[in-house]
Write a protein that holds these residues in place. Sequence first.
Motif, mmCIF file in Angstrom:
data_model
loop_
_atom_site.group_PDB
_atom_site.id
_atom_site.type_symbol
_atom_site.label_atom_id
_atom_site.label_comp_id
_atom_site.label_asym_id
_atom_site.label_seq_id
_atom_site.Cartn_x
_atom_site.Cartn_y
_atom_site.Cartn_z
ATOM 1 N N ASP A 101 48.883 -15.922 42.629
ATOM 2 C CA ASP A 101 48.204 -16.103 43.688
ATOM 3 C C ASP A 101 47.365 -17.640 43.690
ATOM 4 O OD1 ASP A 101 48.861 -13.776 44.761
ATOM 5 O OD2 ASP A 101 47.355 -12.543 44.213
ATOM 6 N N VAL A 102 47.194 -17.840 42.537
ATOM 7 C CA VAL A 102 46.292 -18.910 42.168
ATOM 8 C C VAL A 102 46.915 -20.316 41.540
ATOM 9 C CG1 VAL A 102 44.268 -19.992 41.258
ATOM 10 C CG2 VAL A 102 44.239 -17.543 42.143
ATOM 11 N N TYR A 103 47.515 -19.954 40.294
ATOM 12 C CA TYR A 103 48.279 -20.972 39.381
ATOM 13 C C TYR A 103 49.658 -21.566 40.136
ATOM 14 C CZ TYR A 103 50.247 -23.210 35.391
ATOM 15 O OH TYR A 103 50.648 -24.195 34.769
ATOM 16 N N PHE A 104 50.193 -20.661 40.470
ATOM 17 C CA PHE A 104 51.612 -21.335 40.894
ATOM 18 C C PHE A 104 51.206 -22.134 42.435
ATOM 19 C CE2 PHE A 104 54.576 -18.483 38.527
ATOM 20 C CZ PHE A 104 55.083 -19.702 37.744
ATOM 21 N N PRO A 105 50.538 -21.471 43.460
ATOM 22 C CA PRO A 105 50.204 -22.067 44.593
ATOM 23 C C PRO A 105 49.558 -23.388 44.273
ATOM 24 C CG PRO A 105 49.848 -19.680 44.958
ATOM 25 C CD PRO A 105 50.072 -19.995 43.506
ATOM 26 N N ARG A 124 53.240 -29.722 40.234
ATOM 27 C CA ARG A 124 52.998 -30.378 39.394
ATOM 28 C C ARG A 124 53.760 -30.229 38.135
ATOM 29 N NH1 ARG A 124 49.774 -29.323 35.121
ATOM 30 N NH2 ARG A 124 48.871 -27.674 35.924
ATOM 31 N N ILE A 125 54.132 -28.910 37.938
ATOM 32 C CA ILE A 125 54.812 -28.568 36.856
ATOM 33 C C ILE A 125 56.164 -28.403 36.696
ATOM 34 C CG2 ILE A 125 52.594 -27.309 35.748
ATOM 35 C CD1 ILE A 125 54.111 -24.576 36.196
ATOM 36 N N GLY A 126 56.654 -28.596 38.191
ATOM 37 C CA GLY A 126 57.961 -28.391 38.477
ATOM 38 C C GLY A 126 58.684 -27.196 38.482
ATOM 39 N N VAL A 127 58.110 -26.179 38.977
ATOM 40 C CA VAL A 127 58.598 -24.745 39.409
ATOM 41 C C VAL A 127 58.563 -24.469 40.721
ATOM 42 C CG1 VAL A 127 58.334 -22.366 38.965
ATOM 43 C CG2 VAL A 127 57.803 -23.862 37.112
ATOM 44 N N ARG A 128 59.693 -24.052 41.325
ATOM 45 C CA ARG A 128 59.620 -23.849 42.664
ATOM 46 C C ARG A 128 59.629 -22.393 43.305
ATOM 47 N NH1 ARG A 128 62.106 -27.139 46.385
ATOM 48 N NH2 ARG A 128 63.548 -25.562 46.979
ATOM 49 N N ALA A 129 59.845 -21.436 42.209
ATOM 50 C CA ALA A 129 59.870 -20.040 42.573
ATOM 51 C C ALA A 129 59.750 -19.192 41.492
ATOM 52 C CB ALA A 129 61.179 -19.716 43.443
ATOM 53 N N PRO A 140 57.807 -13.002 49.051
ATOM 54 C CA PRO A 140 57.151 -14.000 48.407
ATOM 55 C C PRO A 140 57.591 -14.902 47.540
ATOM 56 C CG PRO A 140 56.851 -11.766 47.542
ATOM 57 C CD PRO A 140 57.677 -11.511 48.586
ATOM 58 N N VAL A 141 57.569 -16.246 47.503
ATOM 59 C CA VAL A 141 58.170 -17.115 46.641
ATOM 60 C C VAL A 141 57.765 -17.210 45.330
ATOM 61 C CG1 VAL A 141 56.810 -19.202 47.193
ATOM 62 C CG2 VAL A 141 59.237 -19.435 47.013
ATOM 63 N N TRP A 142 56.608 -16.564 45.064
ATOM 64 C CA TRP A 142 56.106 -16.470 43.530
ATOM 65 C C TRP A 142 56.174 -15.106 43.122
ATOM 66 C CZ3 TRP A 142 56.573 -21.043 42.649
ATOM 67 C CH2 TRP A 142 56.053 -22.062 43.286
#
Length: 275
Positions: A216-220, A225-230, A244-246
């Motif tokens: 809910d926080v880090y990925f959104p 920046r870190i190159g992760v899409r899902a 949910p994509v994460w």
Amino acid sequence: MLCYHSWTMSTSTYEGNDHVALEADLASLARRGYAVLPLPTLVAVLRGERPARELAGRRLVGLSFDDGRDHDYRDLPGADGALVPSMHTVLARAQIEVVGEGPMAVSFVLASAEARRVLDVSCGAGRREWEDDWWAPAAAGRVLGIGNHGWDHVHDTLERVRQRDNLKGSFLHVDTFEDAEAQIAEAQVEIDRLCAGRALPLFAYPYGHVPPYVRDVYFPQHAARIGVRAAFGTGGLAASPAAPVWDIPRFVCGWHWRTPDEFAALLDAVERGER
């Protein structure tokens, strides 16, 4: 979305051998009219970059393997000495349609070579079957892509893990920016290096544990920046356009189903909209 573990091969039959299960499941899926949907295509749809109508009315399945043991890519002897076809081999010879762009399946691997050396002994037979020299050729092919499964799985057989208090055995302990950077961002850089720049921008949560902070926080805030899409969990539901994509759900062989009959029942439930 289905998940298998190539180290599960304690028997030569479906129950207890994910290689046998995968081959049987692919044949079953093909008979029922399913096609393989590469994970990058699924992610593009879930992110709204491709219209979901492109896939409407089709029976589609995504495929993944967790932990990145060499058995994902290499045909190696099993416990009885007989050669076990790798997941890559099973996929390459499967008679099933593939739609969209990207590899047929994704192997989610551990970045840390040191952790893999220890785990090869503590969780395996100590035969150096948790290497990374196959990642680049796999990533360059069309069968098996390489994704991020974290730095060290915060595995409880390791002396030290990348978690601020050295808490092991649960990825739920990764709940701060620093821990997420160590387990996810740094892992993505290392895996991409070992894949000659071809690692997929996809993450699978170790143990299927989804920390609310990471989801809910880090990925959104930091995924671009870190190159992760899902990111993929193990929620035991079908992935829909609203997923949910994460935390894209997957079904896990040996957990959500264990036999061909249970697999058929699972597909029936999904097709009825119950899972």
